[in-house]
Design an enzyme around this catalytic site. Structure first.
Site, PDB file in Angstrom:
ATOM      1  N   PRO A  12     153.199  66.206  74.212  1.00 15.85           N
ATOM      2  CA  PRO A  12     152.472  66.485  75.464  1.00 15.85           C
ATOM      3  C   PRO A  12     151.140  67.203  75.257  1.00 15.85           C
ATOM      4  O   PRO A  12     150.454  67.519  76.220  1.00 15.85           O
ATOM      5  CB  PRO A  12     153.446  67.388  76.225  1.00 15.85           C
ATOM      6  CG  PRO A  12     154.150  68.140  75.137  1.00 15.85           C
ATOM      7  CD  PRO A  12     154.307  67.163  73.993  1.00 15.85           C
TER       8      PRO A  12
ATOM      9  N   ASP B 164     150.020  53.169  69.997  1.00 15.87           N
ATOM     10  CA  ASP B 164     150.815  53.587  68.850  1.00 15.87           C
ATOM     11  C   ASP B 164     149.877  54.254  67.843  1.00 15.87           C
ATOM     12  O   ASP B 164     148.863  53.667  67.445  1.00 15.87           O
ATOM     13  CB  ASP B 164     151.476  52.351  68.226  1.00 15.87           C
ATOM     14  CG  ASP B 164     152.387  52.688  67.051  1.00 15.87           C
ATOM     15  OD1 ASP B 164     152.132  53.689  66.347  1.00 15.87           O
ATOM     16  OD2 ASP B 164     153.358  51.941  66.830  1.00 15.87           O
TER      17      ASP B 164
ATOM     18  N   LYS C 272     157.794  64.403  57.582  1.00 16.69           N
ATOM     19  CA  LYS C 272     159.194  64.698  57.874  1.00 16.69           C
ATOM     20  C   LYS C 272     160.014  64.379  56.625  1.00 16.69           C
ATOM     21  O   LYS C 272     159.938  63.264  56.096  1.00 16.69           O
ATOM     22  CB  LYS C 272     159.684  63.864  59.061  1.00 16.69           C
ATOM     23  CG  LYS C 272     158.755  63.894  60.267  1.00 16.69           C
ATOM     24  CD  LYS C 272     158.526  65.293  60.823  1.00 16.69           C
ATOM     25  CE  LYS C 272     157.529  65.261  61.971  1.00 16.69           C
ATOM     26  NZ  LYS C 272     157.266  66.593  62.557  1.00 16.69           N
TER      27      LYS C 272
END
Length: 350
Positions: A218, A256, A301
């Site tokens: 956000p 994307d 990640k």
């Protein structure tokens, strides 16, 4: 001193141990690690009597990914009397170098937090004893660390002020701004503190710069860019914070992040997309080889296993590809305090 005490994130002791073994071995200093799962620290014990002191001198702290803070010591000080901890710790301090400052720390665990009260109460009397023994010197380049493991156990050692973290435990304490759209905003702020010298902020994080935030929604990272006065292309199919959009500095692009390409080169790329490290690495290489940006902060990640090896593989791939393309590369990775199962990368080319 042949012990290195290394602070790390709980659960990443094996990565921290693998890293110090690797880096020390490259310098011809060998040893072994003692680890305990979720203890938030590692002990690296060198075979040479002064191996830890040598590493403090020749190993650059900025090379560490999983180590938050380090210092050399002689091992655990056990059996501290509850009625007088100052005397034995002062005796141990006299065997170390003169220091300019003192950091009393805990490890980053629930047990460590329970000892924070003891650490705070102990600071003043211990500092007073050190000064009375003339162990402080403004000419010294060393810092004294004291870490309580329990009420009767502690590690006491030293680190070079210019080759260690300036923060206790290596943790940058930041406050979450009320206006920020998410807690993720702290990751980018911490990255800037870690990777960019304070005196360079006004030049490298200047107002009117242009930036792209991939995976923006956000808007936690976009908010940091806007606070610096930058104009941001926020790329995400998800909704952005309304207040952030009202600043007039943000263009929300529904796309994307992996497919987006800027129409013009920008100053900064930031990216906090959850995906496989190899895919993020490929995207970062593309952005720099095509000269879409000059500087970037991005997250990788981590997989469940071989986390240290995975980061090093991604780093080597980025370096090799960009050097092959003719760039001089400055790349660093760090598992920041506000990271979880990830590491943050910083890349700049010349």
């Amino acid at each position: 001193m042949n012990h290195l005490f290394l602070h790390c994130r709980p659960g990443f002791e094996k990565e921290c141990a693998a890293e110090i073994t690797d880096l020390a071995g490259e310098l011809g200093i060998y040893g072994y690690s003692k680890t305990k799962d979720n203890s938030a620290y590692v002990l690296f014990i060198t075979h040479e009597p002064d191996g830890a002191a040598q590493l403090l001198k020749i190993l650059r702290f900025r090379k560490f990914i999983f180590t938050r803070q380090w210092f050399a010591c002689a091992g655990v000080i056990d059996g501290l009397p509850v009625s007088d901890r100052v005397t034995p710790l002062l005796a141990a301090a006299k065997n170390l170098a003169e220091v300019r400052e003192l950091l009393i720390e805990t490890v980053d665990t629930n047990e460590g937090k329970e000892l924070s009260g003891l650490s705070k109460k102990f600071t003043a009397p211990f500092e007073k004893a050190l000064r009375a023994a003339s162990l402080f010197s403004q000419k010294s380049g060393m810092r004294l660390h004291l870490v309580f493991i329990s009420g009767t156990q502690a590690y006491l050692g030293v680190s070079p002020i210019n080759n260690s973290s300036p923060w206790p435990m290596g943790v940058t304490r930041l406050r979450l701004p009320k206006e920020a759209p998410s807690r993720a905003t702290l990751k980018l702020e911490e990255a800037w503190h870690h990777f960019i010298a304070a005196e360079d902020w006004d030049i490298r994080l200047a107002a009117s710069m242009r930036a792209v935030d991939l995976g923006a929604a956000p808007g936690g990272w976009t908010w940091q860019l806007v606070q610096r006065g930058m104009f941001v292309e926020a790329v995400d199919n998800g909704p952005m914070d309304k207040n952030l959009m009202e600043t007039g500095q943000v263009q929300h692009i529904l796309s994307d992040g992996f497919l987006f390409e800027p129409k013009k080169p920008v100053d900064w790329l930031v990216c906090d997309i959850v995906d496989k490290p190899a895919r993020v690495t490929s995207m970062i290489i593309k952005w720099f080889t095509k000269k879409y940006c000059r500087e970037a902060v991005f997250n990788l990640k981590l997989p469940m296993k071989q986390r240290y090896a995975e980061v090093k593989k991604c780093e080597e791939r980025i370096r090799n590809e960009l050097e092959k393309a003719g760039f001089r590369v400055d790349i660093q990775f760090k598992q920041l305090y506000h990271d979880r199962e990830e590491v943050t990368g910083h890349l700049r080319v010349f």
